[in-house]
Design an enzyme around this catalytic site. Structure first.
Site, mmCIF file in Angstrom:
data_model
loop_
_atom_site.group_PDB
_atom_site.id
_atom_site.type_symbol
_atom_site.label_atom_id
_atom_site.label_comp_id
_atom_site.label_asym_id
_atom_site.label_seq_id
_atom_site.Cartn_x
_atom_site.Cartn_y
_atom_site.Cartn_z
ATOM 1 N N ASP A 138 8.991 2.635 0.447
ATOM 2 C CA ASP A 138 7.890 3.255 1.178
ATOM 3 C C ASP A 138 8.006 2.790 2.620
ATOM 4 O O ASP A 138 7.617 1.678 2.966
ATOM 5 C CB ASP A 138 6.547 2.863 0.571
ATOM 6 N N LYS A 189 3.431 8.284 9.393
ATOM 7 C CA LYS A 189 3.079 7.627 10.654
ATOM 8 C C LYS A 189 4.009 8.014 11.818
ATOM 9 O O LYS A 189 3.844 9.085 12.365
ATOM 10 C CB LYS A 189 2.963 6.114 10.433
ATOM 11 N N TYR A 229 0.847 -1.186 0.000
ATOM 12 C CA TYR A 229 0.000 0.000 0.000
ATOM 13 C C TYR A 229 0.884 1.237 0.000
ATOM 14 O O TYR A 229 1.840 1.321 0.774
ATOM 15 C CB TYR A 229 -0.897 0.008 1.248
HETATM 16 C C1 LIG Z 1 -0.314 4.299 5.841
HETATM 17 C C2 LIG Z 1 0.550 4.116 4.652
HETATM 18 C C3 LIG Z 1 0.576 5.046 3.600
HETATM 19 C C4 LIG Z 1 -0.368 6.204 3.535
HETATM 20 O O1 LIG Z 1 -0.199 7.106 4.582
HETATM 21 P P1 LIG Z 1 -1.415 8.071 4.986
HETATM 22 O O2 LIG Z 1 -0.843 8.944 6.049
HETATM 23 O O3 LIG Z 1 -2.516 7.163 5.471
HETATM 24 O O4 LIG Z 1 -1.810 8.818 3.784
HETATM 25 C C5 LIG Z 1 1.495 4.867 2.590
HETATM 26 N N1 LIG Z 1 2.333 3.826 2.591
HETATM 27 C C6 LIG Z 1 2.340 2.905 3.580
HETATM 28 C C7 LIG Z 1 3.332 1.793 3.546
HETATM 29 C C8 LIG Z 1 1.428 3.007 4.619
HETATM 30 O O5 LIG Z 1 1.397 2.065 5.577
#
Ligand SMILES: *Cc1c(COP(=O)(O)O)cnc(C)c1O
Length: 418
Positions: free
Chosen positions: A230, A258, A142
């Protein structure tokens, strides 16, 4: 009607599904979400006054646990001096200096207000820097809800049972290629970027196979594509240097979020001077934001990072290990076939006999349909896990041995009902 039920009914009238992020609606587990009224450390309390040991921790944003006093003081102090200026501030500089000193190879960052923006901007940067369009991502990873990155997105997207999303034109994903995790894709010279969660934490928790990240690095180098880690979940969670130090593999571009916001809205993308100097105002890749580098968020981020060192990561990993082995044992004694992967401070749970290495296997585990019963059994016993089978379990630095023991005891009871 409970207060939670009443609030959910009201919420559904004015918010789609009653929520502001789909997984919170409990669609994949059924029932009524608990509405949080307050939280402290490892605990949250709902509007009906029920207390939970919380392993959601805002999907990993709260590594210290909720309402950390140092973070609250820093945010309060920053707020007393004003909440947003549209001009640079000292704390942005200090936060950027800190993360660049922690992550090997990271020399410059640009702050955003979410992980989605960080990943989206990192992709734009990679395309701008290479002059190429094609993006290769892995199924089950994601990267936020950007049009071009939603395909096979895991997490909340998976819970919806959608491949990507309605409203995303074919043109937006025409240059997105989705590959299976843990198999090195063959790239070509049209590839701008290979995007990866270096430890996949949005299809449950899936480790990169030995040598996989190294081979991805080599394949990017072979064709001149950039490698994007990411690290919105893994950054500042696997350790100070995140997945970069953890794996010894250095990407060209990073996305963070996060943990780095200390519970406030923050994301960040970065890279070497050379790559980042493509970003406006130095270069032609436009990126900006009214609230980017917000003083409350950067104060919170600094207050979090100031409390993290090797000892604390070791302690958090020990907590995760105790939780993982306890959960595995509780399930095994009841004859429930389960996999409980643990990678540093991260834990996952899959129902089934075989270790999970990719999205198809994660889906097969979710399709066994055991998670909702497990989830509700735990919730009833005051243990809050994420309301979907594709999310990781996030112990925090506030979870005590007693919290873990209580969690394992609850899991043993629930296991006997599965
Ligand atoms: C949570 C998440 C995102 C998106 O971050 P948001 O602050 O929810 O927009 C992108 N990449 C990874 C791996 C994530 O866990």
């Amino acid at each position: 009607m409970t207060i939670n039920e009443d609030l959910f009914a009201r919420a559904k009238a004015v918010l789609p599904g009653g929520v502001n992020s789909p997984v919170r609606a409990f669609l994949s587990v059924g029932g009524t979400p608990y509405f949080v009224s307050r939280a402290e450390g490892s605990r949250v309390w709902d509007e009906d006054g029920k207390e939970y040991i919380d392993f959601v921790q805002s999907y990993g944003a709260s590594i210290l646990g909720h309402a950390n006093p140092t973070v609250l003081a820093a945010v309060g102090d920053a707020a007393s001096r004003g909440t947003t200026f549209g001009a640079p501030t000292r704390s942005e500089v200090e936060l950027a200096e800190k993360v660049c000193s922690w992550v090997p190879g990271l020399e410059k960052v640009r702050m955003t207000s979410s992980g989605t923006e960080a990943a989206m901007s990192a992709i734009r940067l990679a395309r701008g820097a290479t002059g190429r369009n094609k993006v290769v991502k892995f199924a089950g990873c994601y990267h936020g809800h950007t049009d071009s990155l939603l395909a096979a997105g895991g997490s909340g997207v998976a819970n919806q049972g959608l491949v990507g999303s309605a409203g995303v034109p074919e043109a937006a994903v025409a240059d997105t290629v989705v590959a299976p995790y843990n198999i090195v894709p063959t790239l070509d010279e049209d590839t701008a970027v290979l995007a990866i969660e270096p430890v996949a934490a949005n299809m449950g928790l899936v480790a990169p196979a030995p040598g996989f990240l190294e081979a991805c690095r080599a394949e990017c180098d072979r064709v001149g594509a950039l490698l994007l880690f990411d690290e919105v979940i893994t950054g500042f969670r696997l350790g100070q240097g995140g997945a970069t130090t953890w794996s010894g593999v250095q990407p060209d571009v990073w996305a963070f979020g996060k943990v780095i916001g200390g519970g406030l809205p923050v994301g960040m993308f970065g890279g070497s001077h050379e790559v980042m100097d493509h970003v406006a105002p130095l270069g032609p890749v436009y990126q900006g934001g009214t609230l980017s580098g917000n003083p409350l968020a950067t104060a919170a981020g600094l207050a979090v990072l100031s409390q993290l060192d090797d000892d604390r990561y070791t302690a958090l990993t020990a907590t995760a290990a105790a939780l993982a082995s306890g959960l595995a044992e509780a399930m095994a004694s009841a004859g429930v076939a389960v996999q409980v992967p643990q990678i540093g401070p991260l834990v996952g749970i899959f129902f089934g006999d075989e270790p999970v290495t990719n999205y198809d296997e994660a889906k097969a585990s979710a399709d066994r349909g055991m998670y909702p019963t497990f989830f509700h059994g735990m919730l009833e016993r005051g243990i809050a896990l994420a309301p979907g089978p594709y999310e990781a379990i996030f112990p925090s630095l506030s979870h005590t041995e007693a919290d873990i023991a209580q969690t394992i005891e609850a899991a043993a009871e629930v296991a006997s009902t599965l």
